[in-house]
Design a protein around this motif. Sequence first.
Motif, short mmCIF file in Angstrom:
data_model
loop_
_atom_site.label_atom_id
_atom_site.label_comp_id
_atom_site.label_asym_id
_atom_site.label_seq_id
_atom_site.Cartn_x
_atom_site.Cartn_y
_atom_site.Cartn_z
N TRP A 17 0.84 -1.21 0.00
CA TRP A 17 0.00 0.00 0.00
C TRP A 17 0.87 1.24 0.00
N GLU A 102 -4.61 2.81 0.83
CA GLU A 102 -4.88 2.56 -0.58
C GLU A 102 -3.89 1.51 -1.08
N LEU A 103 -4.42 0.35 -1.45
CA LEU A 103 -3.55 -0.72 -1.93
C LEU A 103 -2.89 -0.34 -3.25
N SER A 138 -6.39 -2.58 5.32
CA SER A 138 -6.02 -3.11 4.00
C SER A 138 -6.92 -4.24 3.55
#
Length: 235
Positions: A17, A102-103, A138
């Motif tokens: 991420w 945010e991956l 995540s």
Amino acid sequence: MTRKITTIGFDADDTLWHNERFFHMTQQRFAELLADHADRDHLAERLLAAERRNLGHYGFGIKGFMLSMIETAIEVTDDRVPASVIRQIIETGQEMLAHPIELLPHARDAVEALSGSHRVLLITKGDLLDQERKLAQSGLGDLFDGIEIVSDKTPPVYARIFDDHGEGAERALMAGNSMKSDVLPVIAVGGIGVHVPHGLTWALEHAEAPQDEPRFFTLPDLSGLPALVDRLEQG
């Protein structure tokens, strides 16, 4: 046939991420706050020096970064930094600690693809609470067979992790964006190091790639990791 690679480690920040870009954004805000006291480049040098000095005191992560910013602000203003600036530095750090995860592209697919056939580990360093928060957000936590949040990534640390969770470093692979932390120390203990570069890398994580090292590989992103593992096992 006996599998040659039984354990695969993944770095977290800027491998699975986004992370470093939030530090860059905060550093830009820091430069704006202190624009009357130091130019941007000089301030960046002073902050990096403070971060280097403070690693042994605060470790890696946002909280240590916040304290290094405050220390730098005090230094460049000759102890005259307004309390309002200190408050804003703390607020920017708190925003970093609350920023949504945010991956990166292909992160979930790569972990899912390998988790069905290998023992997969998350191996990350930094502040315990912050790393636990990011992992929970995540949505990847259930895919890992083991989670290791360590104070630093050194050859003995990797040797211990791969002994505890696998069959030793000789049958392990580690993928990450930091040559210094994710690749070189794993190769040093007999494992395979896979460098997955990220566009932004903290200056203190830079290191030269090993030369003529058969256990070193590089990939543009994580999409190619399952195929690389398969190729290594067939070789």
